[in-house]
Design an enzyme around this catalytic site. Structure first.
Site, PDB file in Angstrom:
ATOM      1  N   PHE A 124       0.784  -1.194  -0.166  1.00  0.00           N
ATOM      2  CA  PHE A 124      -0.062   0.176   0.108  1.00  0.00           C
ATOM      3  C   PHE A 124       0.850   1.198  -0.185  1.00  0.00           C
ATOM      4  O   PHE A 124       2.048   1.249   0.205  1.00  0.00           O
ATOM      5  CB  PHE A 124      -1.056  -0.149   1.177  1.00  0.00           C
ATOM      6  N   GLN A 245      -7.251  15.047   2.891  1.00  0.00           N
ATOM      7  CA  GLN A 245      -6.629  14.173   1.986  1.00  0.00           C
ATOM      8  C   GLN A 245      -7.454  13.951   0.689  1.00  0.00           C
ATOM      9  O   GLN A 245      -8.710  13.760   0.704  1.00  0.00           O
ATOM     10  CB  GLN A 245      -6.420  12.917   2.680  1.00  0.00           C
ATOM     11  N   HIS A 247      -7.882  11.798  -2.510  1.00  0.00           N
ATOM     12  CA  HIS A 247      -7.455  10.321  -2.778  1.00  0.00           C
ATOM     13  C   HIS A 247      -7.092  10.351  -4.140  1.00  0.00           C
ATOM     14  O   HIS A 247      -7.820  11.082  -5.030  1.00  0.00           O
ATOM     15  CB  HIS A 247      -8.512   9.463  -2.362  1.00  0.00           C
ATOM     16  N   LEU A 257     -14.976   5.814  -4.915  1.00  0.00           N
ATOM     17  CA  LEU A 257     -13.468   5.523  -4.606  1.00  0.00           C
ATOM     18  C   LEU A 257     -13.251   4.203  -5.320  1.00  0.00           C
ATOM     19  O   LEU A 257     -13.846   3.476  -5.677  1.00  0.00           O
ATOM     20  CB  LEU A 257     -13.490   5.313  -3.033  1.00  0.00           C
ATOM     21  N   GLU A 260      -6.859   2.047  -3.132  1.00  0.00           N
ATOM     22  CA  GLU A 260      -5.299   2.197  -3.332  1.00  0.00           C
ATOM     23  C   GLU A 260      -4.757   0.846  -3.735  1.00  0.00           C
ATOM     24  O   GLU A 260      -3.749   0.499  -3.754  1.00  0.00           O
ATOM     25  CB  GLU A 260      -4.703   2.755  -2.090  1.00  0.00           C
ATOM     26  N   ARG A 291      -0.388   9.184  -0.352  1.00  0.00           N
ATOM     27  CA  ARG A 291      -1.798   9.832  -1.404  1.00  0.00           C
ATOM     28  C   ARG A 291      -1.476  11.126  -1.737  1.00  0.00           C
ATOM     29  O   ARG A 291      -1.774  11.537  -2.498  1.00  0.00           O
ATOM     30  CB  ARG A 291      -2.981   9.644  -0.661  1.00  0.00           C
ATOM     31  N   HIS A 358     -11.065  12.890   0.298  1.00  0.00           N
ATOM     32  CA  HIS A 358     -11.365  11.482   0.800  1.00  0.00           C
ATOM     33  C   HIS A 358     -11.414  11.420   2.189  1.00  0.00           C
ATOM     34  O   HIS A 358     -12.409  10.816   2.900  1.00  0.00           O
ATOM     35  CB  HIS A 358     -10.388  10.529   0.230  1.00  0.00           C
ATOM     36  N   ARG A 402      -2.644  10.997   6.065  1.00  0.00           N
ATOM     37  CA  ARG A 402      -2.805   9.914   6.594  1.00  0.00           C
ATOM     38  C   ARG A 402      -2.227   8.751   5.496  1.00  0.00           C
ATOM     39  O   ARG A 402      -2.316   8.780   4.195  1.00  0.00           O
ATOM     40  CB  ARG A 402      -4.190   9.374   6.869  1.00  0.00           C
TER      41      ARG A 402
END
Length: 601
Positions: A124, A245, A247, A257, A260, A291, A358, A402
């Site tokens: 990730f 954030q 995304h 969405l 990821e 991100r 996001h 994050r």
């Protein structure tokens, strides 16, 4: 017909939890198992809470697929936060991670499995081994429906523990006594339109984020920042609200969405030249950089004319090389989303994506026990009777950005920690003092103003104007001029919120009333964001301001980050619309401090 005090019903509990997502239900499970009388309020059925939309995984250094440990996870989270995360809280979260994931597994959560029976883990963004050396597989996944599996597992465990759920109820305001302690909430039962006071020894907020202050968002329509609004109106500061954030992979034009986990499984981002451009920006991590970094790189490609499509306004994400079998095993929802929202078969062609709002890194300030804190004489002091966990809170483990899959981990670790702390400080069935005489005054004033204003503005017109302002003035790329203009526009919009009208004043399931109340909460989050952003004169994490950009070799502000002046948390106060600051906690619990350095990948 107006609301009056004599129509209000009072009910007493040991603990009232507002929100039935992952964090709320992890806390309620702990409390119900301990024999406390718990009420969990939710605007929607618990399994429709926004945790259900989390796709990619929950991070824990299990080491099932490659060498990993909590120190690597700790380092990645501190670096991911761009050194605005509190290192004691980050260490606590990363050390607890394997434990809370195994607890969930033992509750029956259907994680994907490796051939040897261990939990499947995927790479990730920003997850590395050996302190940034190479990508590592740390995200524990249930296909691309991890949040869905988690929420259903927690709900079933709560049903078994006999947790009491109040479904389709909306909390309106905190009740504080003369000493400033929290002693309950006012709440509206949507089905009947009746008003209640829910009295408790402890109130826990698990109300999620406020992503609906933006026009293009992966957030559900219920994410209206209700806990933030309630806290702000009760005189509690909101922390680090400038950090939102984006995304990297929301479906272009739809905002839905795409996890990821796509890039974790091997998907790549391409510009209009067919170039895998992330190799230029992040030679080591490539498409799996954090991100905020990937979103900016995508935005830069579009700004420089290398976007895809007829208007060159999106990026392509290519998955077809993974093969249909892998996609259907590991990313089944993504294939479905491609068909439904982009008219694309991802097993054969790329899907158009753009950075989309996001997650909210800021929120209600708390300590690692979940206690809401206020800063007095430079020290954090817990507010008696009030806790917050999940996206509505700011511990702060996420800082300025994050890491992917740390959100589901945050829910589990701090939901459980808050539950444990409440159990240690709450006596089941203990006598409670009468509510203060003015307990419902603020709520009655808000509701009756709406009842009387039949000719005011439509709430959704104001909400739509707010979203347009936030999208234009607090986006991926910011400038001092646009933020200052956004501050003025949001301040002007606030005056219009006071003039919201309600043409339908019926009681039974009146969604217009609910939406008007939600817009008041959105207003607090939007103004907190705009004011905090305009005041922060640097680039850090998700807050990139063109005016303060520098290259990585700058002697005092590498990449625009000014640690000497701005390595501190912002606190926005609704009363007086003012800002104050407090220091970042750089001393971990047991590990060595990770010193700030330029953030490259």
């Amino acid at each position: 017909m107006s609301y009056t005090k004599d129509q209000i019903t009072n009910r007493k509990f040991d603990v009232v939890i507002v929100g039935a997502g992952g964090s709320g239900m992890r806390a309620s499970l702990q409390l119900a198992r301990a024999g406390l009388n718990v009420a969990v309020l939710s605007k929607v059925f618990p399994t429709r809470s926004h945790t259900v939309a989390a796709q990619g995984g929950v991070s824990a250094s299990l080491g099932n697929m490659s060498d990993d440990n909590w120190e690597y996870h700790f380092y990645d989270t501190v670096k991911g936060s761009d050194w605005l995360g509190d290192q004691d809280a980050i260490e606590f979260m990363c050390r607890e991670a394997p434990k809370v994931v195994y607890e969930l597994e033992h509750m029956g959560m259907p994680f994907d499995r490796n051939p040897d029976g261990t939990i499947y883990q995927r790479p990730f963004g920003g997850h590395t081994a050996n302190f940034g050396e190479k990508p590592v597989q740390r995200a524990c996944a249930a296909a691309d429906r991890t949040g869905h599996a988690m929420l259903h597992t927690l709900y079933q465990a709560n049903v078994a523990a006999r947790t009491t759920f109040f479904v389709e109820w909306m909390a309106l305001d905190l009740i504080r006594n003369d000493a400033g302690d929290v002693v309950g909430v006012t709440a509206l039962e949507m089905e009947t339109g009746e008003l209640y006071t829910l009295q408790a020894q402890t109130v826990l907020f698990a109300t999620g984020g406020a992503g609906r202050i933006f026009q293009s968002s992966t957030n559900a329509f219920i994410n209206t920042g209700d806990g933030l609004g309630m806290a702000a109106r009760a005189g509690i500061a909101l922390q680090d609200m400038e950090f939102w954030q984006f995304h990297p992979t929301g479906v272009a034009g739809a905002g839905v969405l795409l996890t990821e986990g796509c890039r974790g499984e091997g998907a790549i981002l391409l510009n209009s030249n067919g170039e895998r451009f992330m190799e230029r920006y992040a030679p080591t991590l490539k498409d799996l950089a954090p991100r905020d970094f990937v979103s900016r790189c995508m935005g830069q490609e579009i700004l420089e004319g290398r976007g895809c499509g007829p208007n060159k306004d999106y990026i392509h994400m290519k998955l077809d090389h993974l093969g249909a079998d892998t996609i259907r095993k590991r990313l089944p929802s993504v294939e479905e989303i491609g068909h439904n929202f982009a008219n694309v078969d991802i097993t054969k062609e790329p899907i158009p994506v753009v950075p989309t709002i996001h997650y909210q890194m800021g929120g209600i300030p708390t300590n690692i026990n979940g206690q809401v804190v206020e800063t007095v004489d430079g020290q954090d002091r817990p507010i008696k009777g009030l806790y917050a966990v999940g996206e509505c809170s700011c511990v702060s483990v996420h800082g300025a950005n994050r890491l992917g899959t740390n959100s589901l981990l945050d829910l589990l670790v701090f939901g459980k920690a808050a539950g444990d702390h409440i159990i240690a400080h709450t006596q089941a069935g203990a006598a409670q003092a009468n509510l203060p005489a003015n307990a419902t005054d603020a709520t009655l004033a808000r509701l009756n103003r709406l009842e009387a204003a039949s000719s005011g503005e439509y709430a959704q017109d104001i909400a739509n104007d707010m979203r347009a302002i936030m999208q234009a003035h607090a986006g991926v790329f910011r400038s001092q001029e646009t933020m200052d203009e956004g501050v003025r526009k949001i301040a002007a919009l606030r005056a219009r919120v006071a003039n919201i009208g309600l043409q339908d004043t019926s009681k039974v399931f009146n969604t217009a009333r609910i939406e008007a109340l939600e817009v008041e909460n959105l207003m607090e989050a939007a103004q907190a964001t705009m004011e905090s952003a305009a005041a922060r004169k640097e680039c850090r994490g998700a807050h990139l301001v063109r005016d303060y950009e520098h290259d990585v070799t700058h002697p005092t502000c590498p990449l625009g980050r000014n640690d000497a002046e701005w390595m501190k948390h912002t606190l926005w106060h609704s009363e007086g619309n003012s800002l104050s600051y407090k220091p970042v906690r750089t001393q971990p619990l047991t590990a060595e401090t990770v010193p700030p350095k330029p953030r490259t990948f």
